[in-house]
Structure formats: structure tokens, C-alpha cells
Write an enzyme that holds these catalytic residues in place. Structure first.
Site, PDB file in Angstrom:
ATOM      1  N   HIS A  76       0.829  -1.205   0.000  1.00 43.69           N
ATOM      2  CA  HIS A  76       0.000   0.000   0.000  1.00 43.69           C
ATOM      3  C   HIS A  76       0.868   1.263   0.000  1.00 43.69           C
ATOM      4  O   HIS A  76       0.561   2.236  -0.710  1.00 43.69           O
ATOM      5  CB  HIS A  76      -0.920  -0.004   1.218  1.00 43.69           C
ATOM      6  CG  HIS A  76      -1.833   1.173   1.271  1.00 43.69           C
ATOM      7  ND1 HIS A  76      -2.874   1.356   0.373  1.00 43.69           N
ATOM      8  CD2 HIS A  76      -1.870   2.241   2.095  1.00 43.69           C
ATOM      9  CE1 HIS A  76      -3.501   2.488   0.644  1.00 43.69           C
ATOM     10  NE2 HIS A  76      -2.912   3.048   1.683  1.00 43.69           N
ATOM     11  N   ASP A 121      -4.045   6.945  12.735  1.00 40.28           N
ATOM     12  CA  ASP A 121      -4.128   7.008  14.188  1.00 40.28           C
ATOM     13  C   ASP A 121      -3.072   7.934  14.777  1.00 40.28           C
ATOM     14  O   ASP A 121      -2.522   7.684  15.846  1.00 40.28           O
ATOM     15  CB  ASP A 121      -4.007   5.608  14.807  1.00 40.28           C
ATOM     16  CG  ASP A 121      -2.767   4.861  14.340  1.00 40.28           C
ATOM     17  OD1 ASP A 121      -1.994   5.421  13.541  1.00 40.28           O
ATOM     18  OD2 ASP A 121      -2.575   3.707  14.782  1.00 40.28           O
ATOM     19  N   ASP A 171       9.438  -0.103   7.076  1.00 39.35           N
ATOM     20  CA  ASP A 171      10.108   0.819   7.991  1.00 39.35           C
ATOM     21  C   ASP A 171      11.442   0.260   8.479  1.00 39.35           C
ATOM     22  O   ASP A 171      12.440   0.991   8.570  1.00 39.35           O
ATOM     23  CB  ASP A 171       9.207   1.189   9.159  1.00 39.35           C
ATOM     24  CG  ASP A 171       8.527  -0.005   9.804  1.00 39.35           C
ATOM     25  OD1 ASP A 171       8.580  -1.117   9.244  1.00 39.35           O
ATOM     26  OD2 ASP A 171       7.919   0.166  10.888  1.00 39.35           O
TER      27      ASP A 171
END
Length: 229
Positions: A49, A72, A148
Site C-alpha cells: 500500500h 491514528d 520501515d
């Protein structure tokens, strides 16, 4: 989903009053399906994504930089002006990897200077800016999963630094779900979110962060610091 559309519509109206266009892209990922996914599947889909979203964004002819935010994350009052003040030094210095809004050690007991920015060899994520130069380097080799951690690998970071604030400009409030199943929730919930409206346009951050000047200043602070037993 109706709930997501309602939020998008609300902010589209709000930003329209500021002459800012909101564009909503929906990623139709046929591999997600409705089955129960293993954690490894979730990390793979996340990386897919991110690749899709970054490609879509940088394929626009006017895009020079992208700020990546997750759903979030709460942002500080000076979130956008903070990033805006760092554009010129980021684009001019190829040794700057990314610009982040987050300090992993940003608990209120550890921070105090809302206008301080630092050079760091750690990539925090959680609200960060990438420029086109970096995406052109990464697009051909973007990872299949754990994007990451991949960005933190020495062979990808290449000794480049990330700029981050002393006091975080994002706060992670997600407590349920997520790829990491809130693994770091306890430490993230203690991070202090900046509440001071810093006037970044009055601070010469490019001068402060110039490598040689910064290293001399940082060394001076360390050598003159009081040692506590």
C-alpha cells in the site's frame, strides 16, 4: 466504508474554505480478500500500500515532497509550519534522509525545548516527509514487507540523517488492531505532543542544522553537561 467517506467529506469541506484540494484515492487490492490474515500478510500488504500511494503521489508532475501520516496520529498545532521550515535544507542537503515529526524518546520527563530540532541517525517514522530524490532511489527496490525496518537498514540509509524535533509533532493514539498489535502502545502513549504555536518562520533552522555548526554545538552541550551519579 461510510465512516471513512464521512471523515473525508468533512475535511474536504473544511480545506475547501482554505483553497486546499483534498483528493481521495482508494487502493483496490485484490490480494487482501476477506480471509483472516497472518501478521506477515499484514506487513506485506502495508508495504504494498505504501508503494502504491507513494507512486501515485510522486507520479503527479507537481509533487516534490510527500508527508506521510497514518490514520491514528494526532498532529500538533505547528505540524505543517514545522515541515515547511525544513524544506529548503532537506532539498539542498543530500545527506538528509527524511524529516520526521516524532521523537521516540519524547516523554515529557525527557523533553522541554519546543523549538529545538536535531540531526539523528535513526528513522522514527510516525509522521515524516520524503522528497522526490529519495523516492526515485527507492521506487525500483521498495521492499515486499517491513518497509520501515528496511528504511533503517544501513545499506539503505547510507549514513544519512533524519531531522526530528525534540518535542514530537505527532501523537500515536491507536490502541487496537494494527500490524504490530499495539506492541509499543505503552511507550507511545507517554510521548508528549507539542502544544506551543512555534513561529518556525522566525527561526533559522537551516543555519542551526548545518552539519559542521550543529556538530560543534552538540559536542559543546555534551562536554559541558552536568554528570549525575
Amino acid at each position: 466504508k461510510a465512516e471513512i467517506k464521512a471523515v473525508i467529506d468533512e475535511f474536504s469541506i473544511m480545506f475547501a474554505s482554505m483553497n486546499v484540494q483534498v483528493i481521495h484515492w482508494e487502493h483496490q487490492n485484490s490480494s487482501a480478500g476477506g480471509r483472516r490474515r497472518r501478521p506477515a500478510d499484514t506487513y506485506r500488504l502495508l508495504s504494498l500500500h505504501y508503494q502504491w500511494a507513494l507512486t501515485k503521489s510522486f507520479d503527479l508532475p507537481t509533487t516534490e515532497r510527500v508527508i506521510i501520516l497514518e490514520e491514528d496520529l494526532e498532529i500538533s498545532i505547528d505540524f505543517f509550519s514545522y515541515f515547511d521550515s525544513l524544506i529548503s535544507i532537506y532539498d539542498a542537503d543530500p545527506n538528509i534522509y527524511t524529516v520526521s515529526a516524532y521523537n521516540d524518546n519524547g516523554q515529557s520527563t525527557h523533553v522541554g525545548n519546543a523549538s529545538r530540532v536535531l540531526r539523528s541517525d535513526f528513522f522514527p517514522g510516525l509522521g515524516w516527509m520524503m522528497n522526490k530524490r529519495l523516492w526515485q532511489e527507492f521506487e525500483p527496490k521498495w521492499p515486499d514487507a517491513y518497509w520501515d525496518d528496511w528504511m533503517r537498514n544501513p545499506e539503505n540509509r547510507l549514513d544519512r540523517i533524519t531531522i526530528r524535533p525534540e518535542i514530537s509533532r505527532t501523537f500515536h493514539f491507536g490502541e487496537e488492531g494494527g500490524a504490530s498489535v499495539n506492541q509499543f502502545g505503552a511507550s507511545q502513549s507517554a510521548i508528549h505532543l507539542n502544544t506551543e504555536p512555534i513561529k518556525w518562520d522566525t527561526i533559522n533552522v537551516s543555519s542551526i542544522l548545518q552539519a559542521q555548526r550543529y556538530h560543534v554545538s552538540y559536542l559543546t552541550q555534551i562536554t559541558s553537561a552536568k554528570l549525575y551519579p
